[in-house]
Design a protein around this motif. Structure first.
Motif, PDB file in Angstrom:
ATOM      1  N   VAL A 116      -4.767 -21.844   7.220  1.00 32.94           N
ATOM      2  CA  VAL A 116      -5.671 -21.900   8.363  1.00 32.94           C
ATOM      3  C   VAL A 116      -6.490 -20.616   8.469  1.00 32.94           C
ATOM      4  O   VAL A 116      -7.706 -20.645   8.722  1.00 32.94           O
ATOM      5  CB  VAL A 116      -4.883 -22.146   9.662  1.00 32.94           C
ATOM      6  CG1 VAL A 116      -5.783 -21.980  10.890  1.00 32.94           C
ATOM      7  CG2 VAL A 116      -4.281 -23.540   9.653  1.00 32.94           C
ATOM      8  N   GLY A 117      -5.843 -19.458   8.262  1.00 34.22           N
ATOM      9  CA  GLY A 117      -6.565 -18.194   8.331  1.00 34.22           C
ATOM     10  C   GLY A 117      -7.617 -18.062   7.249  1.00 34.22           C
ATOM     11  O   GLY A 117      -8.747 -17.612   7.508  1.00 34.22           O
ATOM     12  N   VAL A 118      -7.284 -18.456   6.015  1.00 35.14           N
ATOM     13  CA  VAL A 118      -8.258 -18.410   4.915  1.00 35.14           C
ATOM     14  C   VAL A 118      -9.386 -19.405   5.161  1.00 35.14           C
ATOM     15  O   VAL A 118     -10.573 -19.107   4.912  1.00 35.14           O
ATOM     16  CB  VAL A 118      -7.559 -18.679   3.573  1.00 35.14           C
ATOM     17  CG1 VAL A 118      -8.578 -18.779   2.439  1.00 35.14           C
ATOM     18  CG2 VAL A 118      -6.539 -17.581   3.273  1.00 35.14           C
ATOM     19  N   PHE A 119      -9.042 -20.588   5.644  1.00 38.00           N
ATOM     20  CA  PHE A 119     -10.054 -21.607   5.959  1.00 38.00           C
ATOM     21  C   PHE A 119     -11.036 -21.094   7.001  1.00 38.00           C
ATOM     22  O   PHE A 119     -12.258 -21.252   6.863  1.00 38.00           O
ATOM     23  CB  PHE A 119      -9.350 -22.875   6.446  1.00 38.00           C
ATOM     24  CG  PHE A 119     -10.271 -23.930   6.979  1.00 38.00           C
ATOM     25  CD1 PHE A 119     -10.904 -24.812   6.121  1.00 38.00           C
ATOM     26  CD2 PHE A 119     -10.493 -24.048   8.351  1.00 38.00           C
ATOM     27  CE1 PHE A 119     -11.749 -25.792   6.617  1.00 38.00           C
ATOM     28  CE2 PHE A 119     -11.335 -25.026   8.855  1.00 38.00           C
ATOM     29  CZ  PHE A 119     -11.970 -25.900   7.990  1.00 38.00           C
ATOM     30  N   ALA A 120     -10.527 -20.462   8.059  1.00 35.07           N
ATOM     31  CA  ALA A 120     -11.401 -19.942   9.108  1.00 35.07           C
ATOM     32  C   ALA A 120     -12.257 -18.783   8.603  1.00 35.07           C
ATOM     33  O   ALA A 120     -13.438 -18.666   8.956  1.00 35.07           O
ATOM     34  CB  ALA A 120     -10.559 -19.503  10.306  1.00 35.07           C
ATOM     35  N   ALA A 121     -11.674 -17.927   7.758  1.00 31.88           N
ATOM     36  CA  ALA A 121     -12.440 -16.787   7.228  1.00 31.88           C
ATOM     37  C   ALA A 121     -13.572 -17.262   6.323  1.00 31.88           C
ATOM     38  O   ALA A 121     -14.656 -16.667   6.319  1.00 31.88           O
ATOM     39  CB  ALA A 121     -11.508 -15.859   6.465  1.00 31.88           C
ATOM     40  N   ALA A 122     -13.313 -18.320   5.544  1.00 34.10           N
ATOM     41  CA  ALA A 122     -14.354 -18.834   4.645  1.00 34.10           C
ATOM     42  C   ALA A 122     -15.503 -19.473   5.416  1.00 34.10           C
ATOM     43  O   ALA A 122     -16.605 -19.617   4.866  1.00 34.10           O
ATOM     44  CB  ALA A 122     -13.754 -19.842   3.672  1.00 34.10           C
ATOM     45  N   ARG A 123     -15.274 -19.851   6.667  1.00 30.41           N
ATOM     46  CA  ARG A 123     -16.297 -20.500   7.492  1.00 30.41           C
ATOM     47  C   ARG A 123     -16.576 -19.670   8.738  1.00 30.41           C
ATOM     48  O   ARG A 123     -16.739 -20.210   9.832  1.00 30.41           O
ATOM     49  CB  ARG A 123     -15.838 -21.913   7.869  1.00 30.41           C
ATOM     50  CG  ARG A 123     -15.784 -22.840   6.673  1.00 30.41           C
ATOM     51  CD  ARG A 123     -14.851 -24.009   6.898  1.00 30.41           C
ATOM     52  NE  ARG A 123     -14.827 -24.886   5.731  1.00 30.41           N
ATOM     53  CZ  ARG A 123     -14.119 -24.648   4.634  1.00 30.41           C
ATOM     54  NH1 ARG A 123     -13.388 -23.538   4.561  1.00 30.41           N
ATOM     55  NH2 ARG A 123     -14.150 -25.481   3.615  1.00 30.41           N
ATOM     56  N   ARG A 124     -16.629 -18.383   8.547  1.00 28.79           N
ATOM     57  CA  ARG A 124     -16.815 -17.462   9.669  1.00 28.79           C
ATOM     58  C   ARG A 124     -18.109 -17.780  10.420  1.00 28.79           C
ATOM     59  O   ARG A 124     -19.182 -17.913   9.836  1.00 28.79           O
ATOM     60  CB  ARG A 124     -16.869 -16.030   9.140  1.00 28.79           C
ATOM     61  CG  ARG A 124     -17.086 -14.981  10.212  1.00 28.79           C
ATOM     62  CD  ARG A 124     -17.245 -13.616   9.589  1.00 28.79           C
ATOM     63  NE  ARG A 124     -17.446 -12.586  10.587  1.00 28.79           N
ATOM     64  CZ  ARG A 124     -17.756 -11.322  10.313  1.00 28.79           C
ATOM     65  NH1 ARG A 124     -17.876 -10.944   9.041  1.00 28.79           N
ATOM     66  NH2 ARG A 124     -17.930 -10.439  11.281  1.00 28.79           N
TER      67      ARG A 124
END
Length: 318
Positions: A116-124
């Motif tokens: 979830v954290g990586v997903f959110a960072a990739a779509r900042r």
């Protein structure tokens, strides 16, 4: 890497000695006689004097501390006055519940939080990032005991998929193992989701910070897929704050689950401390607290070793 590890090991030993002084001093600064406090106001003078002798209160403070410290090192945590059993036996019995529960909760939290954290960072800055972090903020705000009661009402009372509380023990057969695992499912979920929300936010912030580094731009300029850039380059270099939070969470899950263990009637370490405090069993409180402090220091030492694994600069002494 050897100097780094030796430095961290020396720091852990010094911290452990300092913590032992603090834990031992708590018994010394209690107002009144600890033996009278443990036995109550109606205890006879003979019983109080016998307990004072058993606890070594008739000896100098330095001698008592050194004997207590030697007992900690050799595994002799004293004998519980309430349970009439060695403290180490009580700890082993309760650790069979708390340790699997903490591992299950931490594993579930990590499986949820890092993607979830990586997903959110990739779509900042995009709607997906806003939704993911909004859910994470909601997870941080939810009290875990309220969430635990909600899980019991839905999955134990409503659907009857898992037991509402209690712990049958691990037993010796696969069926008994399965029953014990089912008894820990709801407590693990109720502990994991709030921790996953915190870990997801930390992972997202760490990955976003790394995504602006030069080596990430170089990896993109080479034509590497976004998936490789995120998981192989960005996440690995963002792991140090993530590992820090994971270490703190595991220490909390091992020692700070008193409320959840009482909600689900689990005989774990947290509930043991709560019962020992309510029963004025200072020997159990002192021994278990020192053991938990040592476990936290050991976990932090393991996290420091993981730092050296993921960051080559630490292995090179930089």
């Amino acid at each position: 890497m050897i100097p780094y590890l030796l430095h961290r090991l020396a720091s852990a030993v010094a911290t452990l000695l300092l913590a032992s002084l603090v834990v031992f001093a708590v018994l010394e600064i209690l107002p009144g006689d600890p033996a009278r406090l443990m036995l109550g106001l109606n205890a006879s003078p003979e019983a109080i004097e016998t307990l004072r002798t058993q606890m070594g209160l008739d000896q100098p403070v330095v001698v008592r501390y050194l004997e207590w410290l030697y007992g900690m090192v050799t595994g002799d945590f004293g004998r519980s006055l309430t349970y009439s059993s060695p403290v180490i036996d009580l700890v082993e019995e309760r650790l069979a519940v708390s340790l699997p529960l903490a591992l299950m909760a931490l594993t579930l939290s990590t499986i949820i939080a890092i993607p979830v954290g990586v997903f959110a960072a990739a779509r900042r800055g995009r709607p997906a990032d806003t939704v993911a972090m909004g859910l994470a903020q909601f997870g941080v705000a939810i009290p875990n005991f309220w969430f635990a009661l909600l899980l019991v009402y839905v999955f134990a009372v409503g659907f009857r998929l898992v037991p509402a509380g209690g712990f049958p023990g691990w037993g010796e057969t696969w069926s008994s193992h399965g029953q014990a695992f089912q008894a820990l499912v709801l407590p693990a979920v109720s502990l994991a989701l709030p921790q996953a929300a915190i870990l997801a936010r930390v992972t997202r912030s760490a990955v976003v910070e790394v995504m602006g580094e030069d080596f990430i731009r170089t990896a993109r300029a080479k034509g590497l897929p976004q998936r490789i850039v995120l998981w192989r380059h960005a996440l690995r270099n963002a792991l140090i704050p993530v590992l820090t939070i994971m270490g703190l969470q595991f220490a909390f899950l091992l020692a700070g689950t008193i409320i959840i263990e009482n909600v689900f009637y689990l005989p774990g370490l947290g509930r043991l401390i709560f019962q020992a405090i309510s029963q004025r069993d200072l020997i159990v409180v002192q021994g278990v607290v020192m053991l938990l402090v040592a476990s936290v220091i050991l976990i932090n030492l393991m996290v420091d070793i993981c730092y050296a694994v993921v960051d080559p600069r630490l292995r090179d002494g930089r």
